[in-house]
Scaffold this motif. Structure first.
Motif, short mmCIF file in Angstrom:
data_model
loop_
_atom_site.label_atom_id
_atom_site.label_comp_id
_atom_site.label_asym_id
_atom_site.label_seq_id
_atom_site.Cartn_x
_atom_site.Cartn_y
_atom_site.Cartn_z
N THR A 507 0.81 -1.24 0.00
CA THR A 507 0.00 0.00 0.00
C THR A 507 0.83 1.28 0.00
O THR A 507 0.28 2.37 -0.13
N VAL A 508 2.14 1.18 0.14
CA VAL A 508 2.98 2.39 0.14
C VAL A 508 4.20 2.20 -0.76
O VAL A 508 5.34 2.43 -0.34
N PRO A 509 4.01 1.76 -2.01
CA PRO A 509 5.17 1.57 -2.88
C PRO A 509 5.90 2.88 -3.10
O PRO A 509 5.27 3.94 -3.21
N MET A 510 7.22 2.82 -3.15
CA MET A 510 8.03 4.01 -3.41
C MET A 510 9.17 3.64 -4.34
O MET A 510 9.92 2.70 -4.08
N PHE A 511 9.30 4.41 -5.41
CA PHE A 511 10.41 4.18 -6.33
C PHE A 511 11.74 4.28 -5.60
O PHE A 511 12.67 3.53 -5.85
N VAL A 512 11.85 5.26 -4.70
CA VAL A 512 13.13 5.58 -4.08
C VAL A 512 13.69 4.41 -3.29
O VAL A 512 14.91 4.21 -3.28
N TYR A 527 -6.69 -3.99 0.07
CA TYR A 527 -7.50 -3.96 -1.14
C TYR A 527 -8.68 -4.93 -0.99
O TYR A 527 -8.69 -5.80 -0.12
N GLN A 528 -9.66 -4.77 -1.87
CA GLN A 528 -10.84 -5.63 -1.81
C GLN A 528 -10.46 -7.09 -2.01
O GLN A 528 -9.70 -7.43 -2.91
N LYS A 529 -10.99 -7.94 -1.15
CA LYS A 529 -10.67 -9.36 -1.21
C LYS A 529 -11.35 -10.03 -2.41
O LYS A 529 -12.47 -9.68 -2.79
N TRP A 530 -10.67 -11.01 -2.99
CA TRP A 530 -11.25 -11.86 -4.01
C TRP A 530 -12.07 -12.93 -3.28
O TRP A 530 -11.53 -13.70 -2.49
N THR A 531 -13.35 -13.00 -3.55
CA THR A 531 -14.23 -13.95 -2.85
C THR A 531 -14.77 -15.01 -3.81
O THR A 531 -14.43 -16.19 -3.70
N ASP A 532 -15.59 -14.59 -4.77
CA ASP A 532 -16.16 -15.55 -5.71
C ASP A 532 -15.77 -15.26 -7.15
O ASP A 532 -16.15 -15.99 -8.05
N SER A 539 -9.08 -3.08 -12.66
CA SER A 539 -9.36 -2.83 -11.25
C SER A 539 -8.23 -3.32 -10.33
O SER A 539 -8.34 -3.18 -9.11
N LEU A 540 -7.20 -3.90 -10.90
CA LEU A 540 -6.08 -4.35 -10.07
C LEU A 540 -5.39 -3.15 -9.43
O LEU A 540 -5.37 -2.05 -10.00
N PRO A 541 -4.79 -3.32 -8.25
CA PRO A 541 -4.10 -2.20 -7.60
C PRO A 541 -2.96 -1.67 -8.45
O PRO A 541 -2.30 -2.43 -9.18
#
Length: 708
Positions: A507-512, A527-532, A539-541
């Motif tokens: 959730t906090v990617p940083m190039f540096v 992120y939203q869980k994959w359920t069914d 819609s991927l992060p």
């Protein structure tokens, strides 16, 4: 020895020829810091600083400002369509900017591998008249980023301003996806010990409904991405009071905005710690600001899918040599020891900050040696933030080093009730040097290739001791960003050019920080869980593959619900392949799909374009395509994300490939998963590049096409 051989050897020695010269050492990867090339051209009014991966150019006739940022393997000719500006608005609302200073004082000097550019410029009005305000800026060019210190200096007696804006630019319109870490604290309703997860957004020039960004609290960091291609990021230094309190002395008096720009076309960004539409504030003293700019280090080639797993003490049942040989045979590239929690309830785990963690460290070493023997690289887990309360260091320094909230409390993290990981520390303290000591101690004593960093993130802290204040004084608020960069640079040097560095920054990617890492772990939570069902590709992060600069592992157990249908793991692996990443840890479905890529051979000889590429179009919305391209040929990966087989029309625009093909002569199906019975149908080259050709793609499967 024969006379002719003696003559040849003599000639070799006389010429200074050596085996090393015949086989030069491979060029370092982008994870290893290298020296800049600097070119100053006063006649053109520029100074450019370059590495093999990017070029950054200052304009000596526009306040010495940065006017161009270009990634060698990126897409945009310039990530800035308007230079990086320092701007204020005076009491009457007139804009004063450094871009109007045509004769700034710009000096430069080297400092080891780094370069330092210093600029002294005036802030001028629309007619080019000096306002009495000046700005002095030091740009420290380091590996993959610039550390910037800027001081805005008012004239003697001070000045009244409506706006104070150290950072303003128009970014390339292709940087459509962004994230920012909010600048709010407990005072504004943030949870104590908030992780500061990125708030994600999109601002696409062709989508007028996309909301603009406007917040009175300056974010702590902002990342802007052309997904899968390139990007740029801005973030504040450790002293957040510069951005949150000065010059008003209270929070919420600034403005950060991101909105479409028409002229020039792009995304207008401004970061102003002081902003008012009508009311001016007295500024009597200089206002210093510390911040950074960073870019991803793109190597310009595809990466092998990263195949990884982990191990731990497992009640003393250490990994056997047979299992390790099995890892190597299946294609595992790396493993790491991950044992920071009491998973088995026996008290035998690696308490963060302790050493030695086990009584049978010889068995730990045996696992590492067995891995090395079969070519599997190894790392061990370190938390950048956690120190177990059982350690002597916590008992002596926990309060001093700890990350505290506004009430002065520490946060303890738990695996399960009464089973603690550790207490959160802040790197802006003696914890940084103790963590380095801990890492060095382990690497010295055990046959590891490197380290795995968890909690690889800067976090907000209110411990006054970290700001040079007394324990009972009120902290202004800081985070440990400067110190995190110190740790990353130190660690890369410690493990060496060819050592192993894995970072986890969900959730906090940083190039540096990723620039110093060999591999990145992402998407454990948030992120939203994959359920069914699986989400659509769009819609991927964003962090799924970010800018494509590093091999990435996307955590399936963090994304898919435990009781979800097993089919979702297959779709997870397919969507990972379409993004150029791999499930982490590697799943059975991963190994089922990997043979698809076998025809590529040397994957790094190709460039990769993910499912957003414009070269391949498919008639079915439930399908996606990715591309591996090199001079003279390309491979098209077509995946069907529906359980039913699909007949798909596939069309190719060869001029849109990463390496364009002027004319196709062949097109053939070279692999499928699941494998198809019988001979694959011949592909019509002329049809492929015009109206398209029809193909059958198995349900939850993929096919691989070669064109040349």
């Amino acid at each position: 020895m024969k006379p002719t051989i003696r003559v040849v050897l003599a000639l070799i020695m006389m010429s200074g020829f050596s085996v090393a010269a015949a086989n030069p050492e491979p060029k370092p990867r982008s994870t290893w810091p290298q020296k800049y090339t600097v070119q100053r051209d006063d006649s053109a009014g520029t100074i450019a600083l370059s590495t093999p991966f990017y070029t950054i150019e200052h304009d000596l006739r526009q306040g010495g400002a940065i006017r161009r940022i270009t990634l060698r393997h990126g897409r945009a000719a310039n990530l800035l369509v308007r230079p990086l500006e320092t701007r204020v608005r005076d009491e009457g609302g007139a804009a004063l900017t450094d871009l109007r200073d045509s004769a700034p004082l710009v000096t430069h000097r080297g400092s080891g591998l780094n370069e330092i550019v210093m600029v002294d410029s005036a802030l001028m009005d629309a007619r080019g008249h000096a306002s009495g305000l000046r700005v002095k800026t030091t740009f420290e060019y380091r590996w993959g980023y610039i550390k910037i210190h800027k001081e805005i200096l008012p004239p003697s007696g001070g000045v009244r301003l409506r706006e104070l804006c150290p950072v303003s630019a128009v970014l390339a319109p292709t940087l459509t996806d962004y994230g920012y870490r909010e600048g709010i604290t407990e005072e504004e309703g943030a949870e104590p010990f908030s992780f500061g997860t990125n708030v994600w957004g999109k601002l696409r020039p062709d989508r007028p409904a996309d909301p603009t960004l406007r917040t009175r609290y300056v974010p702590r960091s902002m990342i802007f991405v052309d997904p899968g291609v390139e990007g740029i990021e801005w973030f504040a230094g450790s002293d957040l009071s510069q951005w949150e309190l000065q010059p008003a002395g209270r929070r919420g008096q600034g403005l950060c905005s991101l909105a479409p720009s028409q002229d020039p076309a792009g995304l207008a960004l401004s970061i102003s710690p002081l902003w008012s539409a009508e009311t001016a504030m007295a500024v009597k003293n200089g206002c210093p600001f510390d911040f950074y700019l960073a870019v991803p280090l793109l190597e310009g080639h595809a990466y092998e899918p990263w195949i990884h797993t982990s191990f731990n003490r497992n009640r003393g049942n250490w990994v056997s040599p047979e299992e390790i040989r099995g890892w190597a045979e299946k294609g595992y590239q790396t493993v790491h020891c991950h044992n920071d929690g009491d998973y088995y309830g026996d008290g035998l785990f690696w308490r963060d900050g302790s050493y030695p963690p086990y009584s049978d460290m010889d068995r730990y070493d045996k696992v590492l040696e067995d891995c090395r023997r079969v070519g599997v690289r190894t790392a061990t887990y370190f938390s950048n933030k956690e120190l177990h309360p059982s350690t002597r260091e916590f008992k002596e320094h926990g309060e001093e080093w700890g990350r505290k909230d506004s009430q002065g409390a520490l946060r303890h993290t738990f695996y399960r009730k009464e089973s603690e990981f550790g207490a959160l520390m802040c790197l802006r303290s003696g914890w940084l040097e103790y963590l380095k000591l801990s890492i060095d101690r382990v690497l010295k004593n055990h046959p590891l290739d490197g380290v795995y960093f968890d909690w690889n993130v800067a976090l907000y802290c209110k411990n006054p001791l970290h700001e040079g204040k007394g324990a009972n004084e009120k902290a202004g608020g800081h985070w440990d960003m400067d110190e995190l960069l110190d740790l990353m640079e130190w660690t890369r040097q410690r493990v060496g050019r060819d050592g192993l560095l894995i970072v986890h920054n969900t959730t906090v990617p940083m190039f540096v920080t990723e620039n110093f890492a060999d591999y990145v772990v992402a998407t454990e939570w948030g992120y939203q869980k994959w359920t069914d069902r699986a989400p659509k590709l769009e819609s991927l992060p964003l962090e799924w593959n970010l800018a494509g600069a590093r091999p990435r592992g996307v955590i399936s157990y963090g994304s898919i619900e435990k009781d979800a249908p097993r089919r979702l793991h297959r779709l997870f692996a397919l969507e990972a392949l379409l993004g150029g990443v791999a499930p982490w840890p590697a799943s059975p479905e991963t190994f089922d799909l990997l043979p698809l890529l076998k025809p590529l051979g040397d994957i790094e000889s190709f460039r990769f374009a993910d499912w957003r590429n414009t070269a391949v179009s498919l008639s079915e919305r439930t399908c996606g395509a990715a591309v591996y391209s090199r001079p003279g040929e390309a491979y098209l990966l077509l995946a069907n994300l529906d359980k039913a087989p699909r007949e798909v029309t596939c069309a190719l625009r060869p001029e849109k490939l990463p390496y364009p093909l002027a004319k196709l002569s062949e097109a053939a199906l070279v692999a499928a998963s699941p494998a198809s019975a019988g001979e694959p149908p011949a592909l019509d080259v002329r049809g492929l590049v015009s109206e398209g050709v029809k193909l059958n793609i198995p349900g939850d499967g993929a096919v691989f096409i070669r064109v040349k």
